[in-house]
Design an enzyme around this catalytic site. Structure first.
Site, mmCIF file in Angstrom:
data_model
loop_
_atom_site.group_PDB
_atom_site.id
_atom_site.type_symbol
_atom_site.label_atom_id
_atom_site.label_comp_id
_atom_site.label_asym_id
_atom_site.label_seq_id
_atom_site.Cartn_x
_atom_site.Cartn_y
_atom_site.Cartn_z
ATOM 1 N N LYS A 188 0.850 -1.202 0.000
ATOM 2 C CA LYS A 188 0.000 0.000 0.000
ATOM 3 C C LYS A 188 0.883 1.249 0.000
ATOM 4 C CE LYS A 188 -3.982 -1.938 2.515
ATOM 5 N NZ LYS A 188 -4.867 -1.780 3.696
ATOM 6 N N ASP A 199 -8.717 1.336 4.932
ATOM 7 C CA ASP A 199 -9.167 -0.049 4.993
ATOM 8 C C ASP A 199 -9.792 -0.375 3.645
ATOM 9 O OD1 ASP A 199 -9.445 -2.412 6.786
ATOM 10 O OD2 ASP A 199 -11.527 -2.238 6.131
ATOM 11 N N HIS A 238 -9.321 1.153 -6.712
ATOM 12 C CA HIS A 238 -10.096 1.664 -5.578
ATOM 13 C C HIS A 238 -9.228 2.560 -4.694
ATOM 14 C CE1 HIS A 238 -7.889 -1.926 -4.959
ATOM 15 N NE2 HIS A 238 -8.110 -1.994 -3.667
HETATM 16 P P1 IMP Z 1 -6.826 -4.362 4.562
HETATM 17 O O1 IMP Z 1 -7.290 -3.085 3.982
HETATM 18 O O2 IMP Z 1 -5.349 -4.342 4.750
HETATM 19 O O3 IMP Z 1 -7.607 -4.760 5.772
HETATM 20 O O4 IMP Z 1 -7.049 -5.449 3.449
HETATM 21 C C1 IMP Z 1 -8.008 -6.456 3.507
HETATM 22 C C2 IMP Z 1 -7.579 -7.596 2.623
HETATM 23 O O5 IMP Z 1 -7.740 -7.203 1.270
HETATM 24 C C3 IMP Z 1 -6.133 -8.024 2.801
HETATM 25 O O6 IMP Z 1 -6.062 -9.429 2.689
HETATM 26 C C4 IMP Z 1 -5.420 -7.377 1.651
HETATM 27 O O7 IMP Z 1 -4.335 -8.168 1.207
HETATM 28 C C5 IMP Z 1 -6.507 -7.312 0.599
HETATM 29 N N1 IMP Z 1 -6.343 -6.104 -0.197
HETATM 30 C C6 IMP Z 1 -6.402 -4.825 0.224
HETATM 31 N N2 IMP Z 1 -6.166 -3.995 -0.793
HETATM 32 C C7 IMP Z 1 -5.947 -4.773 -1.866
HETATM 33 C C8 IMP Z 1 -5.612 -4.485 -3.215
HETATM 34 O O8 IMP Z 1 -5.432 -3.346 -3.653
HETATM 35 N N3 IMP Z 1 -5.480 -5.540 -4.020
HETATM 36 C C9 IMP Z 1 -5.642 -6.839 -3.595
HETATM 37 N N4 IMP Z 1 -5.933 -7.144 -2.356
HETATM 38 C C10 IMP Z 1 -6.076 -6.124 -1.486
#
Ligand code: IMP
Length: 191
Positions: A16, A73, A178
């Site tokens: 990220k 998030d 996104h």
């Molecule tokens: P969080 O925002 O870090 O809680 O992400 C939730 C889940 O979605 C995690 O398993 C991340 O690896 C996945 N994730 C978040 N953003 C992306 C993205 O841009 N591409 C693919 N997976 C994502």
């Protein structure tokens, strides 16, 4: 004296950070993003907006951070699975992973494979500020098989106009993702 605004991005996800740093560089805005590697406790709430807002409030109230900060998030929402995994995307990725999502989607075709990725950025200007939210979404579909080696998480499954995010360079993903859509709204607000 430099007039560049400094903002702290709080996340334990290096992917990220790379995406956001590349976006800021491409936009050449008067802002410097600093990074704090911190893993906020995973809150289980019904929407990514609530998770982002509550995580920012948690950090604001418990951690001595003096400068403006943001976190985000993200979640993958699949209408054929009633929006699952949505705000539970991190837990689901850790437990059943992309293979598990493909199994759940077995037999779904055409429109039933549509999916939306959503990011909610929560920004806290000061120790007393209420977090501001900036939301970005992208609509795509769940590929029949995982494809591509770039990116992270669900990227090999999320297909946008024929290519998965994992088949795109970071620059290409940033043009459509996104995260970039949410972050660009945030950038417009603060610069
Ligand atoms: P969080 O925002 O870090 O809680 O992400 C939730 C889940 O979605 C995690 O398993 C991340 O690896 C996945 N994730 C978040 N953003 C992306 C993205 O841009 N591409 C693919 N997976 C994502």
């Amino acid at each position: 004296m430099s007039s560049r605004k400094k903002v702290l991005f709080i996340t334990s996800n290096a992917h990220k950070v790379q995406e956001i740093q590349e976006l800021v560089a491409a936009e050449s805005r008067a802002i410097t993003i600093e990074h704090l590697d911190y893993n906020c406790p995973e809150l289980q709430l019904d929407t990514v907006e609530e998770v982002a807002r509550e995580s920012a409030t948690y950090i604001r109230d418990r951690i001595a951070i003096k400068q403006p900060f943001f976190l985000e998030d993200s979640g993958l929402h699949i209408p054929a699975l009633n929006g699952f995994p949505g705000p539970f995307s991190a837990f689901v990725f850790r437990t059943i992973g992309n293979e598990g999502i493909l199994r759940l989607m077995a037999g779904q075709t055409g429109e039933d494979r549509t999916a939306t990725f959503k990011t909610a950025v929560a920004y806290c200007e000061s120790r007393t500020a209420t977090p501001l939210l900036f939301v970005g979404t992208v609509k795509g579909r769940i590929a029949e098989t995982a494809r591509g080696t770039n990116g992270f998480g669900y990227d090999p499954l999320f297909e946008f106009r024929g290519k998965t995010f994992a088949e795109m360079s970071r620059e290409e993903k940033n043009k459509r993702s996104h995260r970039s859509r949410a972050f660009m709204k945030f950038l417009t607000h603060i610069t």
